[in-house]
Design a protein around this motif. Structure first.
Motif, short mmCIF file in Angstrom:
data_model
loop_
_atom_site.label_atom_id
_atom_site.label_comp_id
_atom_site.label_asym_id
_atom_site.label_seq_id
_atom_site.Cartn_x
_atom_site.Cartn_y
_atom_site.Cartn_z
N ARG A 1 0.09 -11.17 0.06
CA ARG A 1 0.33 -9.82 -0.14
C ARG A 1 1.76 -9.28 -0.27
O ARG A 1 1.91 -8.22 -0.84
CB ARG A 1 -0.28 -9.28 1.32
CG ARG A 1 -1.70 -9.34 1.57
CD ARG A 1 -2.60 -8.39 0.86
NE ARG A 1 -2.39 -6.91 1.47
CZ ARG A 1 -2.84 -6.45 2.32
NH1 ARG A 1 -3.72 -7.39 3.13
NH2 ARG A 1 -2.51 -5.26 2.91
N ASN B 1 -4.15 -1.48 0.77
CA ASN B 1 -2.95 -1.22 0.25
C ASN B 1 -2.14 -0.03 0.20
O ASN B 1 -1.21 0.42 -0.36
CB ASN B 1 -2.64 -1.70 -1.20
CG ASN B 1 -2.33 -3.37 -1.35
OD1 ASN B 1 -1.90 -3.94 -0.12
ND2 ASN B 1 -2.40 -3.93 -2.26
N TYR C 1 1.76 -6.10 7.97
CA TYR C 1 0.44 -5.96 6.90
C TYR C 1 -0.61 -6.08 7.87
O TYR C 1 -0.63 -6.78 8.75
CB TYR C 1 0.61 -7.14 6.03
CG TYR C 1 1.45 -6.98 4.85
CD1 TYR C 1 2.88 -7.29 5.08
CD2 TYR C 1 1.08 -6.37 3.67
CE1 TYR C 1 3.72 -7.06 3.80
CE2 TYR C 1 1.99 -6.21 2.50
CZ TYR C 1 3.31 -6.58 2.83
OH TYR C 1 4.26 -6.51 1.71
N SER D 1 -1.87 -8.12 -3.73
CA SER D 1 -0.24 -8.07 -3.31
C SER D 1 0.11 -6.54 -3.40
O SER D 1 -0.20 -5.76 -4.08
CB SER D 1 0.58 -8.73 -4.05
OG SER D 1 0.12 -9.81 -4.34
#
Lengths: 254, 452
Positions: free
Chosen positions: B275, B112, B232, A142
């Motif tokens: 995510r 990320n 994303y 995440s």
């Protein structure tokens, strides 16, 4: 010992290597006496004499392996990524389920921990990042605003990438380009009578040179030809889809 | 409303079909036709989304008798709902329709790395987020006010004309009764599963599928998304597109799309939820929705006196997956083309007119944009390495500026030469770097597999 390693390479040159393992030495060694240098033959004899015919078989078995270990060790030296070390790290990281590495501090790699002899070891940094990205691919994380990731590859200077990107193939490409260049110059000279010096002033020859260089760069392996073909097809495919509606018109008008 | 439109409906089919039954005298046929047509050109627009409403509005404004068919005006299809700045002006969309003005845009790479894409937005610039049901009904109302006849009906069948000048017959169900309407021209604006396209055999296109969940967030979490949208990228969330979090009036839309592996869409939706987990935790899913997105134009976009616009024609960009503006624009262009070609409805038109006035103009104006975005998708969405490079590049202010200029104003932006060169060099640099890492990841993976 090192000589024993070198010597097995010799038998591979002889067509049927199985003959050596059979221990029927005399007939097989005779041609070597006449063709090969005496020294090498001595090693062969020495090895087989030392360990008997049974070991001669193992030597013959060992002959194919040497190239693969060489390749493997080259690769691992090139990328510095030694698998045995990586494995425990991964397991440990998975247990915590966030990426953990002592050198990964505050969302980026701590450059201080990568210094070697007073300068940053970029190779090690790239290796570390390769490992991190692989880990992230396998365990998508995440994104969080509390621990943002700030590392991007532009921190690493271009020459560190050049080394990674280029070196393994540079030798091959340079050699190939030189050969092609030489023969092209030769053929142009023999066909047209234009000498090497004049060729460099000629537009046509310059274009040829450009084509050769581009060709060497683009087509490194045979599969590359297919790849380039496929790419071209892909890029024109969308055009075709757009133009499809105009296709019927031409026959209609005619 | 229905009774009003019914009168011409019953009148026309009879008067038109009778002469055609006796097909022996062709010239007579034409005369009859011309006599009827002499009133006004009649155009049916099938589908009341942005494309259909814009077409109907342009047609009605040009004095053409227009019928706008919409099956269910209350419902709207699930859609991101982002519209560019220039659309507000061009289509005079009042600001009260806009739920959110997005001024921050984050792009998050597979590793990320997060980049704020909105740094270079000027104070008056923003991306508008609208709810489709609101936008659609506004545009439809406006078309109606301009004089288009709105027919709330499901079109069941379209009968093609027998001769070059005879009318199209549209069969539809309205208030549980079967009706028929004869028109001279049809504009097909009925989306990806277009009935119009099917009836003229316009061919198929490949579709991507988009899946989206509307999630109501707790207030403090919603605050973060007040004027922020997130994109994303990564193999986990979509192998060939991006996943998104878009703010809506009082909730967020979390979704993803894919072309190559539609059967895995649920898995990708799970991945995008993972995510964004910390940011949407505690939210409640109000609704989930899925819809097809065309990947490329249909093989035929104009046939006879039928023109396709919007999603029915396949006007959705690659890479960004944008479709509302192009739908509305193509609808308007097509409407105006018909007005021009028919000289405000005084003349009949044919396939050539539609191709020349609508299709040619459209392709001239937008083909390059579509092509460019297709190329970008090929380069940057191909692998995780490409995606990492994309995100790195998006950190560059010049790249951001050019992207927004192109997106917000829908013109390929003109930068200055030197900066363009620098951008090209840094793109190639990023791609090379990320591909080196990507290649080594693959090698690393292979080695690991060999070990176990």
């Amino acid at each position: 010992m090192s000589m024993a390693i070198f010597s097995p390479k010799l038998p591979t040159l002889a067509p049927p290597s199985s003959h050596f393992s059979n221990g029927k030495t005399h007939l097989n060694f005779k041609p070597y006496l006449s063709l090969g240098p005496a020294k090498k033959l001595n090693f062969q004899l020495f090895v087989s004499a030392d360990n008997g015919s049974g070991v001669a078989a193992t030597v013959a078995d060992e002959t194919p392996p040497p190239p693969p270990p060489d390749v493997i060790s080259d690769e691992s030296v090139g990328s510095n990524g030694s698998p045995p070390q990586a494995a425990p790290e991964e397991v440990a990281a998975e247990a915590v389920n966030t990426f953990q590495d002592a050198r990964w501090v505050g969302g980026t790699w701590d450059l201080k921990q990568f210094s070697k002899n007073g300068s940053t070891d970029w190779d090690a940094l790239i290796d570390a990042e390769v490992k991190r990205r692989k880990w992230m691919e396998d365990n998508p994380q995440s994104s969080s605003n509390e621990n943002p990731v700030a590392f991007d590859t532009s921190i690493i200077p271009w020459w560190a990438w050049m080394k990674r990107f280029h070196l393994p193939e540079a030798e091959l490409l340079n050699g190939r380009a030189a050969m092609i260049g030489f023969f092209m110059a030769y053929f142009v000279d023999s066909l047209t009578g234009v000498g090497l010096v004049d060729q460099t002033n000629n537009f046509f020859c310059k274009t040829l040179l450009f084509v050769a260089v581009a060709g060497v760069l683009l087509i490194r392996k045979n599969e590359d030809v297919e790849k380039i073909k496929k790419l071209l097809e892909e890029t024109t495919f969308y055009d075709k889809q757009w133009q499809a509606t105009w296709k019927d018109e031409t026959p209609n008008k005619n | 409303m229905a009774s009003h439109t019914l009168t011409p409906v019953h009148h026309h089919p009879q008067s038109l079909t009778q002469p055609f039954k006796s097909k022996t005298f062709k010239p007579q046929n034409l005369n009859c036709k011309n006599a009827i047509i002499s009133s006004k050109l009649r155009v049916a627009v099938i589908g009341g989304g942005p494309a259909g409403s814009s077409a109907a509005e342009a047609l009605a404004a040009g004095g053409i008798e227009t019928f706008l068919f919409e099956r269910s005006p209350e419902a709207a299809k699930p859609c991101g709902g982002a519209i560019p700045l220039c659309m507000l002006e061009e289509f005079a969309i009042p600001s009260h329709l806009i739920d959110r003005k997005v001024t921050q845009m984050k792009i998050i790479s597979p590793s990320n790395l997060t980049v704020d894409f909105g740094k270079t937005l000027k104070p008056h610039e923003f991306i508008s987020m609208v709810r489709r049901e609101v936008l659609d009904s506004f545009l439809r109302d406006r078309a109606e006010n301009r004089g288009a006849n709105l027919i709330k009906a499901l079109v069941t069948n379209i009968q093609l004309p027998v001769t070059e000048k005879s009318p199209y017959k549209i069969h539809y169900i309205s208030n549980n009764t079967q009706n028929t309407l004869s028109v001279d021209v049809i504009v097909g604006a009925d989306g990806a599963n277009s009935k119009v396209a099917k009836s003229i055999k316009a061919g198929d296109y490949t579709c991507a599928i988009a899946f989206q969940e509307r999630i109501k967030l707790p207030d403090h979490k919603m605050k973060y998304y007040e004027n922020l949208a997130e994109m994303y990228v990564g193999n986990d969330v979509s192998p060939d597109f991006y996943a998104w979090v878009f703010p809506k009036c009082d909730h967020v839309a979390v979704g993803t799309g894919t072309i190559s592996s539609k059967q895995n869409i649920k898995q990708f939706q799970g991945a995008i939820r993972n995510r964004v987990k910390p940011k949407i935790e505690g939210g409640k899913i109000m609704k989930s929705e899925a819809h097809p997105i065309p990947e490329h134009p249909r093989p035929i976009r104009v046939l006879g006196r039928v023109a396709l616009v919007g999603d029915a024609a396949g006007y959705v960009t690659k890479c960004s997956g944008e479709g509302i503006y192009f739908a509305a624009k193509s609808g308007r262009m097509c409407g105006e083309a018909i007005v021009r070609a028919s000289e405000n409805g005084e003349k009949t038109i044919g396939e050539g007119d539609l191709k020349r006035e609508y299709l040619k103009k459209w392709d001239n104006e937008y083909f390059c944009t579509f092509k460019f975005l297709d190329m970008l998708q090929r380069i940057f969405y191909r692998s995780n390495a490409g995606r990492e490079a994309l995100v790195e590049l998006c950190g560059d202010e010049y790249v951001q500026r050019m992207t927004f200029e192109s997106y917000l104003y829908k013109k390929l932006a003109h930068g200055n030469g030197w900066e363009d060169v620098k951008m090209a060099v840094s793109s190639i640099g990023s791609l090379i770097r990320c591909n080196v890492v990507g290649r080594e990841i693959d090698e690393f993976r292979k080695r690991m597999e060999l070990q176990f």
